[in-house]
Design an enzyme around this catalytic site. Sequence first.
Site, PDB file in Angstrom:
ATOM      1  N   LYS A   1       0.846  -1.199   0.000  1.00  0.00           N
ATOM      2  CA  LYS A   1       0.000   0.000   0.000  1.00  0.00           C
ATOM      3  C   LYS A   1       0.870   1.233   0.000  1.00  0.00           C
ATOM      4  CE  LYS A   1      -4.129   1.824   0.321  1.00  0.00           C
ATOM      5  NZ  LYS A   1      -3.741   2.895  -0.616  1.00  0.00           N
TER       6      LYS A   1
ATOM      7  N   LYS B   1       4.668   2.036   8.693  1.00  0.00           N
ATOM      8  CA  LYS B   1       3.494   2.837   9.049  1.00  0.00           C
ATOM      9  C   LYS B   1       2.232   1.987   9.112  1.00  0.00           C
ATOM     10  CE  LYS B   1       3.132   6.847   7.086  1.00  0.00           C
ATOM     11  NZ  LYS B   1       2.867   7.916   6.091  1.00  0.00           N
TER      12      LYS B   1
ATOM     13  N   LYS C   1       5.384   2.434  -2.710  1.00  0.00           N
ATOM     14  CA  LYS C   1       5.329   3.849  -3.084  1.00  0.00           C
ATOM     15  C   LYS C   1       5.638   3.968  -4.562  1.00  0.00           C
ATOM     16  CE  LYS C   1       4.521   7.774  -0.823  1.00  0.00           C
ATOM     17  NZ  LYS C   1       3.504   7.917   0.234  1.00  0.00           N
TER      18      LYS C   1
ATOM     19  N   THR D   1      -5.885  12.535   6.781  1.00  0.00           N
ATOM     20  CA  THR D   1      -4.530  12.703   7.313  1.00  0.00           C
ATOM     21  C   THR D   1      -4.490  13.857   8.311  1.00  0.00           C
ATOM     22  OG1 THR D   1      -3.637  11.897   5.216  1.00  0.00           O
ATOM     23  CG2 THR D   1      -2.095  12.944   6.729  1.00  0.00           C
TER      24      THR D   1
ATOM     25  N   ASN E   1      -3.338  19.881   1.419  1.00  0.00           N
ATOM     26  CA  ASN E   1      -4.452  19.103   1.971  1.00  0.00           C
ATOM     27  C   ASN E   1      -4.262  18.804   3.446  1.00  0.00           C
ATOM     28  OD1 ASN E   1      -5.387  16.034   2.601  1.00  0.00           O
ATOM     29  ND2 ASN E   1      -6.898  17.086   1.348  1.00  0.00           N
TER      30      ASN E   1
ATOM     31  N   SER F   1      -7.781   5.014   4.067  1.00  0.00           N
ATOM     32  CA  SER F   1      -7.665   4.264   2.812  1.00  0.00           C
ATOM     33  C   SER F   1      -8.017   2.800   3.034  1.00  0.00           C
ATOM     34  CB  SER F   1      -6.241   4.378   2.256  1.00  0.00           C
ATOM     35  OG  SER F   1      -6.049   5.596   1.576  1.00  0.00           O
TER      36      SER F   1
END
Length: 443
Positions: free
Chosen positions: A66, A90, A102, A185, A216, A376
């Site tokens: 992810k 994470k 990533k 986030t 954001n 997510s």
Amino acid sequence: MNALAATSRNFKQAAKLLGLDSKLEKSLLIPFREIKVECTIPKDDGTLASYVGFRVQHDNARGPMKGGIRYHHEVDPDEVNALAQLMTWKTAVANIPYGGAKGGIGCSPGDLSISELERLTRVFTQKIHDLIGIHTDVPAPDMGTNSQTMAWILDEYSKFHGYSPAVVTGKPVDLGGSLGRDAATGRGVLFATEALLAEHGKGIAGQRFVIQGFGNVGSWAAQLISEAGGKVIAISDVTGAVKNSNGLDIAKLMKHSLENRGIKGFDGGDAIDPRSLLTEECDVLIPAALGGVINKDNANEIKAKYIIEAANHPTDPEADEASTSDSIWQTNTPTATKCTICLKCFLSEFLLQILSKKGVLILPDILANSGGVTVSYFEWVQNIQGFMWDEEKVNNELKTYMTRGFRDVKEMCRSHHCDLRMGAFTLGVNRVARATVLRGWEA
């Protein structure tokens, strides 16, 4: 120190604290797969342009890999490798069933039209579609990408594999995106900050905040902190910085930023040098922009009591990592003592660390900014089940996960007599190592 070296250093310190077998340590550090593809597209003027796309799939011991896809001119293999590795730890800290990945494309999205961005996204998806998937690797938005980018990836992937909304997260709600994802986030930053301050008998209300970055994450964090009674006294973005010691009007600042494409010229405070923002006197500093902004050159000037890492890797280890300072153990545990064995190891390898000596408490990125990947996960679950949640449920579940994550990190701090960063890394690395061994890894 570049991002990959810094991330690997944190991992190796955690592995040492955990006493991992050297072969297992090496196995956990090496990425599962690295992908590099050429993406050539026709531009609007008829010329051809080529870009390099990357996807690093770091680990899948705990579930599908992810991680976001970023469009930025400084995207390179080292950065993507570092961020993929960070995602592995994470997701483990958040205790969601994912690994880490990533991706990115080396481009300047602001220089591309919408149609050019769409063509670039579709070509990139064509090159990697057989290496991502609902139970393989699930991309998400990152710097320079957004829900529209995810919609293009979903559509292009579905041409090859049938309609598959769970293949990406951070989608538009009309295509199966989760309510609450845009704020996730920033809201996670709020919940993590609340948990840290509560450990010291404080709350959000009345605390003075400085936020670097008003995209954001930074804008949502500022809005939610202000609504919770916090006083945001200074903010910066790529256009400038503004300060008001009595507290900025965040609603007006957001309106100004949208209308003027940045906070420059906002009349609700005094313009200041963006370079001085990090050293403004405050209670809580939230770097929510690029990595490496707090380093050995400015760490001595930091006046905040707490740093909440809303950005990925904003603090260079030379400015941070707690190893030998008397102020390292700052977690309100009177019985805590330093580990002599670890201290000797650290003394032989690392310098006294600046922020630790100053007694600044840092909530690390792999915990503080995990709200995005957590929601997510909620989105992925909703897509697989075909059952959508209301926003209240999303936010309540997010608070549960963020609070539990902080509690779990604190427990690792107590067990291994380390600071919050090492507590987070040991927690994440330990969970991934255990999953790897349980699945049949052999030395």
